[in-house]
Design a protein around this motif. Structure first.
Motif, mmCIF file in Angstrom:
data_model
loop_
_atom_site.group_PDB
_atom_site.id
_atom_site.type_symbol
_atom_site.label_atom_id
_atom_site.label_comp_id
_atom_site.label_asym_id
_atom_site.label_seq_id
_atom_site.Cartn_x
_atom_site.Cartn_y
_atom_site.Cartn_z
ATOM 1 N N GLY A 62 0.642 6.202 -5.781
ATOM 2 C CA GLY A 62 -0.201 6.631 -4.686
ATOM 3 C C GLY A 62 -1.377 7.446 -5.194
ATOM 4 O O GLY A 62 -1.511 7.685 -6.394
ATOM 5 N N PRO A 63 -2.223 7.906 -4.259
ATOM 6 C CA PRO A 63 -3.432 8.644 -4.647
ATOM 7 C C PRO A 63 -3.167 10.070 -5.098
ATOM 8 O O PRO A 63 -4.034 10.700 -5.705
ATOM 9 C CB PRO A 63 -4.282 8.625 -3.369
ATOM 10 C CG PRO A 63 -3.285 8.489 -2.277
ATOM 11 C CD PRO A 63 -2.179 7.638 -2.824
ATOM 12 N N GLU A 88 3.881 0.641 2.425
ATOM 13 C CA GLU A 88 3.775 -0.478 3.368
ATOM 14 C C GLU A 88 3.837 -1.800 2.612
ATOM 15 O O GLU A 88 3.420 -1.880 1.457
ATOM 16 C CB GLU A 88 2.453 -0.399 4.135
ATOM 17 C CG GLU A 88 2.306 0.834 5.001
ATOM 18 C CD GLU A 88 0.941 0.899 5.680
ATOM 19 O OE1 GLU A 88 0.098 0.034 5.395
ATOM 20 O OE2 GLU A 88 0.720 1.821 6.491
ATOM 21 N N ALA A 92 -3.950 15.260 0.843
ATOM 22 C CA ALA A 92 -4.603 14.999 -0.439
ATOM 23 C C ALA A 92 -4.693 16.276 -1.268
ATOM 24 O O ALA A 92 -4.561 16.250 -2.490
ATOM 25 C CB ALA A 92 -5.996 14.415 -0.221
ATOM 26 N N HIS A 127 0.786 5.471 0.538
ATOM 27 C CA HIS A 127 0.002 6.574 1.074
ATOM 28 C C HIS A 127 0.667 7.899 0.726
ATOM 29 O O HIS A 127 1.903 7.989 0.698
ATOM 30 C CB HIS A 127 -0.095 6.469 2.606
ATOM 31 C CG HIS A 127 -0.670 5.180 3.091
ATOM 32 N ND1 HIS A 127 -2.027 4.937 3.143
ATOM 33 C CD2 HIS A 127 -0.076 4.044 3.542
ATOM 34 C CE1 HIS A 127 -2.233 3.722 3.621
ATOM 35 N NE2 HIS A 127 -1.065 3.155 3.863
ATOM 36 N N GLN A 128 -0.146 8.886 0.508
ATOM 37 C CA GLN A 128 0.342 10.241 0.312
ATOM 38 C C GLN A 128 -0.526 11.207 1.108
ATOM 39 O O GLN A 128 -1.744 11.044 1.164
ATOM 40 C CB GLN A 128 0.253 10.660 -1.166
ATOM 41 C CG GLN A 128 1.297 10.052 -2.057
ATOM 42 C CD GLN A 128 1.233 10.630 -3.456
ATOM 43 O OE1 GLN A 128 0.867 9.941 -4.401
ATOM 44 N NE2 GLN A 128 1.583 11.897 -3.594
ATOM 45 N N TRP A 129 0.112 12.192 1.670
ATOM 46 C CA TRP A 129 -0.653 13.267 2.293
ATOM 47 C C TRP A 129 0.119 14.565 2.288
ATOM 48 O O TRP A 129 1.343 14.557 2.191
ATOM 49 C CB TRP A 129 -1.104 12.893 3.716
ATOM 50 C CG TRP A 129 -0.014 12.680 4.708
ATOM 51 C CD1 TRP A 129 0.566 13.597 5.533
ATOM 52 C CD2 TRP A 129 0.597 11.425 5.011
ATOM 53 N NE1 TRP A 129 1.511 12.991 6.298
ATOM 54 C CE2 TRP A 129 1.543 11.653 6.016
ATOM 55 C CE3 TRP A 129 0.425 10.134 4.501
ATOM 56 C CZ2 TRP A 129 2.321 10.636 6.550
ATOM 57 C CZ3 TRP A 129 1.198 9.127 5.025
ATOM 58 C CH2 TRP A 129 2.143 9.379 6.038
ATOM 59 N N CYS A 136 5.212 10.694 1.498
ATOM 60 C CA CYS A 136 4.799 9.443 0.862
ATOM 61 C C CYS A 136 5.360 8.294 1.686
ATOM 62 O O CYS A 136 6.539 8.311 2.055
ATOM 63 C CB CYS A 136 5.338 9.394 -0.570
ATOM 64 S SG CYS A 136 5.167 7.809 -1.408
ATOM 65 N N THR A 137 4.514 7.320 1.996
ATOM 66 C CA THR A 137 4.996 6.133 2.695
ATOM 67 C C THR A 137 4.456 4.888 2.000
ATOM 68 O O THR A 137 3.351 4.888 1.464
ATOM 69 C CB THR A 137 4.590 6.108 4.170
ATOM 70 O OG1 THR A 137 3.158 6.156 4.257
ATOM 71 C CG2 THR A 137 5.174 7.276 4.922
ATOM 72 N N THR A 182 0.853 -1.184 0.000
ATOM 73 C CA THR A 182 0.000 0.000 0.000
ATOM 74 C C THR A 182 0.886 1.229 0.000
ATOM 75 O O THR A 182 1.933 1.244 0.659
ATOM 76 C CB THR A 182 -0.902 0.033 1.252
ATOM 77 O OG1 THR A 182 -1.534 -1.219 1.418
ATOM 78 C CG2 THR A 182 -1.961 1.109 1.115
ATOM 79 N N THR A 223 -1.261 14.160 -4.464
ATOM 80 C CA THR A 223 -1.538 15.397 -3.722
ATOM 81 C C THR A 223 -1.744 16.509 -4.729
ATOM 82 O O THR A 223 -0.888 16.744 -5.580
ATOM 83 C CB THR A 223 -0.364 15.778 -2.797
ATOM 84 O OG1 THR A 223 -0.215 14.806 -1.770
ATOM 85 C CG2 THR A 223 -0.615 17.152 -2.168
ATOM 86 N N GLN A 280 9.885 5.817 3.314
ATOM 87 C CA GLN A 280 9.364 7.172 3.417
ATOM 88 C C GLN A 280 10.097 8.074 2.431
ATOM 89 O O GLN A 280 11.341 8.080 2.367
ATOM 90 C CB GLN A 280 9.549 7.706 4.840
ATOM 91 C CG GLN A 280 8.960 9.083 5.065
ATOM 92 C CD GLN A 280 9.266 9.614 6.468
ATOM 93 O OE1 GLN A 280 10.301 9.289 7.047
ATOM 94 N NE2 GLN A 280 8.373 10.415 7.002
#
Lengths: 112, 113
Positions: free
Chosen positions: A104-105, A26, A9, A5-7, A23-24, A3, A107, A73
């Motif tokens: 990722g999704p 997993e 958004a 992740h980005q934040w 960005c991380t 998975t 930003t 990361q």
């Protein structure tokens, strides 16, 4: 399973302000990590990539920098944002011996 | 000249139509070929990838690669409104110590119900 992740958004920032996007990943170890920017209606522009902690390669000289403080990361930064930094920022990962990247999704950054 | 050329569209088709999306490339060093689908305001998701000339089928999607002509295609059969998205072709070459992807600019597809 892996998975990414980005934040955050979405981010709205004034010109001249600093930036930090995170960005991380997993579920995988020692991935190759990538930062892209996508302008509206345009393709993907590779900004930075990293093959390991502390190892950063820059593809395009510009107002941005990247760091990889931990294995999974990846951080994109700027000391002073420009209007031209607006866009959709995407992080991606790839296994060290893989052929495909997973995104990722994203930003969405708007610099005013 | 860009390394990868892709018709930006937009492309609009009726539901049930067969869609053909295409990319051409100029660098013979490209080894692997991918298609990504990107919905509005989302990250690209991998649809298919292949490394040899010929066809690869996955459900309603068929990826075709012709290395001699430096041409790749994605066919979508029985297109659905949910297929409406931007489709990006991508190719890999090895640069330094990490594989990098070179993307086409994307084709915006709308499937009308």
């Amino acid at each position: 399973s892996q998975t990414i992740h980005q934040w955050p958004a979405t981010l709205v920032q004034p010109v001249g302000s600093p930036l930090s996007l995170e960005c991380t990943v997993e579920g995988t170890s020692n991935p190759n990590l990538y930062w892209y920017r996508q302008a509206a209606g345009r393709g993907l522009q590779l900004l930075f990539y990293s093959v390991g902690i502390g190892q950063i390669s820059s593809e395009v000289p510009q107002n941005l920098s990247a760091s990889r403080p931990q294995d999974r990361q990846f951080i994109l930064s700027s000391k002073k944002l420009l209007l031209s930094d607006s866009g959709f920022y995407l992080c991606a990962w790839m296994e060290g011996v893989g052929e495909t990247q997973y995104f990722g999704p994203g930003t969405r950054l708007l610099v005013l | 000249q860009k390394e990868v050329e892709q018709d930006p569209g937009p492309l609009s088709v009726p539901e049930g139509a067969i869609v053909s999306l295409n990319c051409t490339y100029s660098n013979s060093a490209f080894q692997y070929f991918m298609w990504y689908r990107q919905y509005s305001r989302k990250g690209p998701e991998l649809l298919m990838y292949t490394y040899s000339s010929g066809n690869k089928e996955d459900g309603r999607f068929t990826a075709q690669v012709d290395k001699s002509s430096k041409y790749i295609s994605l066919f979508i059969r029985d297109s659905q409104p949910s297929d409406s998205a931007t489709y990006l072709c991508a190719m890999t070459r090895t640069s330094g110590s990490a594989r990098q992807l070179t993307f086409g600019s994307g084709t915006q597809l709308t499937v009308l119900p």
